[in-house]
Write a protein that holds these residues in place. Structure first.
Motif, PDB file in Angstrom:
ATOM      1  N   LEU A 150      13.417  -7.572  -3.307  1.00  0.00           N
ATOM      2  CA  LEU A 150      12.277  -6.941  -3.995  1.00  0.00           C
ATOM      3  C   LEU A 150      12.589  -5.523  -4.465  1.00  0.00           C
ATOM      4  CD1 LEU A 150       9.376  -8.030  -1.593  1.00  0.00           C
ATOM      5  CD2 LEU A 150       9.938  -9.014  -3.828  1.00  0.00           C
ATOM      6  N   ARG A 151      13.836  -5.068  -4.238  1.00  0.00           N
ATOM      7  CA  ARG A 151      14.210  -3.689  -4.538  1.00  0.00           C
ATOM      8  C   ARG A 151      13.986  -3.321  -6.004  1.00  0.00           C
ATOM      9  NH1 ARG A 151      19.521  -3.625  -1.743  1.00  0.00           N
ATOM     10  NH2 ARG A 151      20.289  -4.066  -3.824  1.00  0.00           N
ATOM     11  N   GLY A 152      14.344  -4.221  -6.910  1.00  0.00           N
ATOM     12  CA  GLY A 152      14.219  -3.954  -8.342  1.00  0.00           C
ATOM     13  C   GLY A 152      12.771  -3.845  -8.779  1.00  0.00           C
ATOM     14  N   ALA A 153      11.950  -4.834  -8.381  1.00  0.00           N
ATOM     15  CA  ALA A 153      10.545  -4.853  -8.794  1.00  0.00           C
ATOM     16  C   ALA A 153       9.799  -3.652  -8.244  1.00  0.00           C
ATOM     17  CB  ALA A 153       9.883  -6.153  -8.319  1.00  0.00           C
ATOM     18  N   ILE A 154       9.998  -3.360  -6.955  1.00  0.00           N
ATOM     19  CA  ILE A 154       9.323  -2.204  -6.350  1.00  0.00           C
ATOM     20  C   ILE A 154       9.871  -0.903  -6.931  1.00  0.00           C
ATOM     21  CG2 ILE A 154       9.047  -0.919  -4.176  1.00  0.00           C
ATOM     22  CD1 ILE A 154       8.721  -3.617  -2.776  1.00  0.00           C
ATOM     23  N   GLY A 155      11.166  -0.892  -7.289  1.00  0.00           N
ATOM     24  CA  GLY A 155      11.780   0.299  -7.877  1.00  0.00           C
ATOM     25  C   GLY A 155      11.240   0.651  -9.253  1.00  0.00           C
ATOM     26  N   VAL A 156      10.640  -0.325  -9.952  1.00  0.00           N
ATOM     27  CA  VAL A 156      10.070  -0.069 -11.285  1.00  0.00           C
ATOM     28  C   VAL A 156       8.645   0.484 -11.180  1.00  0.00           C
ATOM     29  CG1 VAL A 156       9.370  -1.200 -13.456  1.00  0.00           C
ATOM     30  CG2 VAL A 156      11.545  -1.800 -12.403  1.00  0.00           C
ATOM     31  N   VAL A 157       7.989   0.269 -10.031  1.00  0.00           N
ATOM     32  CA  VAL A 157       6.583   0.691  -9.868  1.00  0.00           C
ATOM     33  C   VAL A 157       6.376   2.195 -10.121  1.00  0.00           C
ATOM     34  CG1 VAL A 157       4.669   0.885  -8.207  1.00  0.00           C
ATOM     35  CG2 VAL A 157       5.954  -1.252  -8.399  1.00  0.00           C
ATOM     36  N   PRO A 158       7.268   3.100  -9.637  1.00  0.00           N
ATOM     37  CA  PRO A 158       7.058   4.517  -9.965  1.00  0.00           C
ATOM     38  C   PRO A 158       7.004   4.788 -11.463  1.00  0.00           C
ATOM     39  CG  PRO A 158       8.681   4.324  -8.207  1.00  0.00           C
ATOM     40  CD  PRO A 158       8.386   2.932  -8.685  1.00  0.00           C
ATOM     41  N   GLN A 159       7.883   4.135 -12.237  1.00  0.00           N
ATOM     42  CA  GLN A 159       7.861   4.317 -13.688  1.00  0.00           C
ATOM     43  C   GLN A 159       6.578   3.745 -14.290  1.00  0.00           C
ATOM     44  OE1 GLN A 159       9.844   6.068 -15.610  1.00  0.00           O
ATOM     45  NE2 GLN A 159       8.667   5.552 -17.445  1.00  0.00           N
ATOM     46  N   LEU A 160       6.075   2.645 -13.710  1.00  0.00           N
ATOM     47  CA  LEU A 160       4.800   2.081 -14.167  1.00  0.00           C
ATOM     48  C   LEU A 160       3.684   3.110 -14.006  1.00  0.00           C
ATOM     49  CD1 LEU A 160       2.859  -0.178 -15.036  1.00  0.00           C
ATOM     50  CD2 LEU A 160       2.860  -0.992 -12.663  1.00  0.00           C
ATOM     51  N   GLY A 192       5.722  21.376 -12.598  1.00  0.00           N
ATOM     52  CA  GLY A 192       7.015  20.794 -12.972  1.00  0.00           C
ATOM     53  C   GLY A 192       7.899  20.563 -11.759  1.00  0.00           C
ATOM     54  N   ILE A 193       7.862  21.511 -10.798  1.00  0.00           N
ATOM     55  CA  ILE A 193       8.605  21.338  -9.540  1.00  0.00           C
ATOM     56  C   ILE A 193       8.120  20.079  -8.828  1.00  0.00           C
ATOM     57  CG2 ILE A 193       8.983  22.327  -7.232  1.00  0.00           C
ATOM     58  CD1 ILE A 193       8.858  25.115  -8.551  1.00  0.00           C
ATOM     59  N   CYS A 194       6.806  19.887  -8.812  1.00  0.00           N
ATOM     60  CA  CYS A 194       6.206  18.682  -8.222  1.00  0.00           C
ATOM     61  C   CYS A 194       6.760  17.426  -8.884  1.00  0.00           C
ATOM     62  CB  CYS A 194       4.685  18.736  -8.376  1.00  0.00           C
ATOM     63  SG  CYS A 194       3.830  17.215  -7.907  1.00  0.00           S
ATOM     64  N   ALA A 195       6.825  17.429 -10.215  1.00  0.00           N
ATOM     65  CA  ALA A 195       7.330  16.264 -10.951  1.00  0.00           C
ATOM     66  C   ALA A 195       8.821  16.044 -10.695  1.00  0.00           C
ATOM     67  CB  ALA A 195       7.079  16.448 -12.451  1.00  0.00           C
ATOM     68  N   LEU A 250       0.821  -1.219   0.000  1.00  0.00           N
ATOM     69  CA  LEU A 250       0.000   0.000   0.000  1.00  0.00           C
ATOM     70  C   LEU A 250       0.852   1.265   0.000  1.00  0.00           C
ATOM     71  CD1 LEU A 250      -2.900  -1.014   2.442  1.00  0.00           C
ATOM     72  CD2 LEU A 250      -2.981  -0.830  -0.048  1.00  0.00           C
ATOM     73  N   ALA A 251       1.964   1.256   0.753  1.00  0.00           N
ATOM     74  CA  ALA A 251       2.864   2.421   0.751  1.00  0.00           C
ATOM     75  C   ALA A 251       3.409   2.664  -0.658  1.00  0.00           C
ATOM     76  CB  ALA A 251       4.016   2.205   1.729  1.00  0.00           C
ATOM     77  N   THR A 252       3.732   1.565  -1.370  1.00  0.00           N
ATOM     78  CA  THR A 252       4.236   1.655  -2.747  1.00  0.00           C
ATOM     79  C   THR A 252       3.182   2.239  -3.682  1.00  0.00           C
ATOM     80  OG1 THR A 252       5.682  -0.265  -2.397  1.00  0.00           O
ATOM     81  CG2 THR A 252       5.194   0.324  -4.681  1.00  0.00           C
ATOM     82  N   LEU A 253       1.964   1.686  -3.608  1.00  0.00           N
ATOM     83  CA  LEU A 253       0.896   2.105  -4.523  1.00  0.00           C
ATOM     84  C   LEU A 253       0.449   3.540  -4.265  1.00  0.00           C
ATOM     85  CD1 LEU A 253      -1.299  -1.146  -4.610  1.00  0.00           C
ATOM     86  CD2 LEU A 253       0.321  -0.349  -6.335  1.00  0.00           C
ATOM     87  N   ILE A 254       0.323   3.920  -2.985  1.00  0.00           N
ATOM     88  CA  ILE A 254      -0.159   5.267  -2.654  1.00  0.00           C
ATOM     89  C   ILE A 254       0.870   6.327  -3.042  1.00  0.00           C
ATOM     90  CG2 ILE A 254      -0.734   6.817  -0.722  1.00  0.00           C
ATOM     91  CD1 ILE A 254      -1.997   4.268   0.617  1.00  0.00           C
ATOM     92  N   SER A 255       2.153   6.080  -2.728  1.00  0.00           N
ATOM     93  CA  SER A 255       3.186   7.070  -3.078  1.00  0.00           C
ATOM     94  C   SER A 255       3.376   7.157  -4.592  1.00  0.00           C
ATOM     95  CB  SER A 255       4.511   6.740  -2.387  1.00  0.00           C
ATOM     96  OG  SER A 255       4.969   5.456  -2.742  1.00  0.00           O
ATOM     97  N   ALA A 256       3.284   6.013  -5.288  1.00  0.00           N
ATOM     98  CA  ALA A 256       3.447   6.021  -6.746  1.00  0.00           C
ATOM     99  C   ALA A 256       2.259   6.691  -7.435  1.00  0.00           C
ATOM    100  CB  ALA A 256       3.631   4.598  -7.267  1.00  0.00           C
ATOM    101  N   PHE A 257       1.044   6.428  -6.940  1.00  0.00           N
ATOM    102  CA  PHE A 257      -0.141   7.065  -7.534  1.00  0.00           C
ATOM    103  C   PHE A 257      -0.172   8.554  -7.210  1.00  0.00           C
ATOM    104  CE2 PHE A 257      -4.662   8.397  -7.002  1.00  0.00           C
ATOM    105  CZ  PHE A 257      -5.011   8.396  -8.350  1.00  0.00           C
ATOM    106  N   GLY A 258       0.115   8.900  -5.950  1.00  0.00           N
ATOM    107  CA  GLY A 258       0.025  10.289  -5.522  1.00  0.00           C
ATOM    108  C   GLY A 258       1.090  11.180  -6.127  1.00  0.00           C
ATOM    109  N   SER A 259       2.246  10.616  -6.477  1.00  0.00           N
ATOM    110  CA  SER A 259       3.364  11.434  -6.969  1.00  0.00           C
ATOM    111  C   SER A 259       3.784  11.095  -8.396  1.00  0.00           C
ATOM    112  CB  SER A 259       4.559  11.287  -6.023  1.00  0.00           C
ATOM    113  OG  SER A 259       4.246  11.796  -4.738  1.00  0.00           O
ATOM    114  N   SER A 260       4.164   9.836  -8.639  1.00  0.00           N
ATOM    115  CA  SER A 260       4.681   9.451  -9.966  1.00  0.00           C
ATOM    116  C   SER A 260       3.610   9.579 -11.051  1.00  0.00           C
ATOM    117  CB  SER A 260       5.213   8.018  -9.927  1.00  0.00           C
ATOM    118  OG  SER A 260       6.207   7.888  -8.943  1.00  0.00           O
ATOM    119  N   PHE A 261       2.368   9.200 -10.716  1.00  0.00           N
ATOM    120  CA  PHE A 261       1.259   9.296 -11.677  1.00  0.00           C
ATOM    121  C   PHE A 261       1.138  10.723 -12.228  1.00  0.00           C
ATOM    122  CE2 PHE A 261      -3.143  10.287 -12.679  1.00  0.00           C
ATOM    123  CZ  PHE A 261      -3.549   9.207 -13.444  1.00  0.00           C
ATOM    124  N   GLN A 262       1.296  11.715 -11.330  1.00  0.00           N
ATOM    125  CA  GLN A 262       1.165  13.111 -11.753  1.00  0.00           C
ATOM    126  C   GLN A 262       2.231  13.519 -12.756  1.00  0.00           C
ATOM    127  OE1 GLN A 262       0.154  16.099  -8.726  1.00  0.00           O
ATOM    128  NE2 GLN A 262       0.535  14.476  -7.256  1.00  0.00           N
TER     129      GLN A 262
END
Length: 513
Positions: A163-173, A141-144, A24-36
């Motif tokens: 799991l570092r590699g797999a979780i590390g790719v989630v932001p790019q996903l 842009g500063i946010c990104a 959940l920490a991975t999904l929430i941080s990736a959706f809240g930040s990387s998605f944008q």
């Protein structure tokens, strides 16, 4: 399965698992930040015609005459290019913010740079101001710039080594999902029209609000809490929640040892990082990979895509759907990367990815040159675009962030991400600025330049970058030690790591001779 350290001693080590808290920490941080990040890359493309009409209409209402084409082009160029420029500013803020506020704290603070511009862009039409859009693009842009660096750092420090590699790719996903979402919403019948574009631009605030509401319930990086804040109790609690078991003494002991070495060395600034011999090739590697990622032609491919589809006979009204299809391919291949990165390894995916991009650029040059004279050549062009997107998604887009986390220890990681992020956004800005001139001067031969950049990056990775899959930080440091002409010691004592939890090298000081 029992692992052994470099002395051949068996290590009783639990393999990290994907717990509910970590997921959940991975999904929430990736959706809240990387998605944008991804959403705001693509959100301005589909409704560009209507936004430019708004610029012109507003100018006429103010001054009683239509805007000159050259001034309209300038304003539109600013609207697009201010985003990567803001990204560069955001990257320069990474180190001071993550050291002061923490990784999670920085992500929460960063949402200011999303919610404020979302409101600004949403009301721009009502306010009859195109200046608001341009300023908002800098702020978002500063946010990104912050999120593209802090999310991989945060998740890399939460994750167990296996799991570092797999979780590390989630932001790019989530970046690719953001791009796809903007492409879908940009379809004319949805929001990519004369009335829907302000709402489309303003929707970027929703992921930020979700993150503001939910991320506070999840742990800060345990390494940050113990090493940089000295909060043993909070770090232990965070580790127990993340790992799903009570006995975290092994990791706690390792972090305490690292803390001792950090006290002697202190946090590294960017200037320290640039002058430290023990990190020289790691630094050169992340610069090469981030330049290669952005200068390999991905933005140019997307720029050219619509005209390629049109020349192949795709109707103007259908091009938007083909673009969405390309975005879907990008998402699918990034999902594939999540599942294969631990098995295939980082180095192999980088080599394959840049190799595919190199060949695709070469073939695309040939196809674009002959597509007027050969009937079936436009279809080769389309195939080249899709294959290029596949190659970029598998390696160049996803892996540099993972490797940046793995190549640096706690004290140097914020400064390393600051350098990597600055190179990333500066290269992005340069391509946006230079490519229109390249395209008008060289035409389809522009892709030969991208082909050579891909080839040069491929050779660099092949010659210099080692495989970091499932390696401890100590093993990664040792792989670079010879090239950096340094030796790794604990003071004057011989190196005898006994911890074996995947991060033991952080407990040892790297001494240059």
């Amino acid at each position: 399965m029992e692992e052994e350290n470099h002395l051949g001693k068996p290590l009783e080590e639990r393999r990290g698992k994907l717990t509910v808290v970590l997921t959940l920490a991975t999904l929430i941080s990736a959706f809240g930040s990387s998605f944008q990040y991804g959403y705001n890359v693509a959100v301005i493309n589909s409704p560009s015609l209507f936004i430019r009409q708004f610029y012109n209409t507003t100018y006429v209402e103010r001054y009683g005459r239509p805007m000159e084409d050259s001034f309209l082009t300038l304003l539109w160029s600013l609207s697009v290019s201010m985003y990567p420029l803001g990204g560069l500013f955001g990257s320069l803020m990474v180190a001071p913010l993550v050291n002061k506020l923490g990784r999670k704290g920085t992500l929460l603070f960063n949402n200011i740079f999303s919610v404020v511009p979302a409101v600004m862009m949403g009301v721009s039409e009502i306010a009859k101001s195109y200046e608001i859009i341009i300023v908002a693009r800098v702020i978002v842009g500063i946010c990104a710039g912050l999120s593209s660096n802090v999310v991989p750092m945060y998740l890399g420090e939460l994750s167990p080594k296996n799991l570092r590699g797999a979780i590390g790719v989630v932001p790019q996903l989530f970046i690719t999902i953001g791009i796809l979402s903007a492409q879908v919403l940009g379809i004319r019948s949805i929001l990519g029209n004369n009335t829907g574009w302000p709402l489309m631009l303003g929707l970027t605030g929703i992921p930020a609000l979700v993150e503001l509401l939910l991320l506070p319930f999840f742990p800060e990086s345990p390494r940050y809490m113990l090493i940089q804040k000295g909060d043993d109790k909070t770090a232990r609690r965070a580790l127990q929640r993340l790992r799903g078991w009570e006995d975290v003494d092994r990791e706690m002991d390792e972090m305490r040892l690292e803390h001792q070495s950090e006290q002697a060395e202190g946090r590294l600034s960017v200037l320290n990082l640039l002058s430290l011999r023990s990190l020289r090739w790691q630094l050169i590697s992340i610069v090469a990979m981030n330049m290669g990622q952005q200068l390999s032609g991905i933005n140019a491919i997307y720029y050219y895509a619509d005209s390629i589809y049109s020349s192949a006979g795709v109707k103007e009204s259908h091009i938007q759907y083909v673009t969405v299809g390309t975005g879907a391919v990008n998402v699918f291949m990034t999902i594939t990367a999540v599942f294969i990165v631990e098995a295939a390894g980082r180095r192999l995916l980088l080599l394959i990815g840049f190799g595919i991009c190199c060949v695709s650029c070469a073939l695309l040059t040939v196809a674009l040159t002959f597509q007027e004279s050969t009937e079936w050549m436009p279809y080769v062009s389309i195939a080249c675009v899709i294959v290029y997107v596949v190659g970029h998604a598998v390696g160049p887009s996803t892996i540099p962030y993972v490797v940046t986390t793995e190549m640096f220890r706690q004290s140097s990681r914020p400064a390393a991400f600051m350098v990597a992020g600055s190179i990333h956004w500066l290269s992005n800005f340069t391509v946006g600025l230079v490519f229109p001139f390249m395209e008008s001067g060289l035409g389809s031969y522009s892709f030969i330049i991208f082909c050579f950049i891909c080839l040069a990056t491929l050779f660099y990775i092949w010659l210099v970058v080692p495989e970091t899959k499932n390696k401890t930080f100590l093993e990664i440091s040792q792989m670079f030690a010879c090239r950096n002409q340094v030796d790794i010691q604990v003071g004057n004592a011989p190196l005898k790591p006994e911890i074996g939890d995947g991060r033991e090298d952080d407990a040892f000081k790297v001494t240059a001779f």
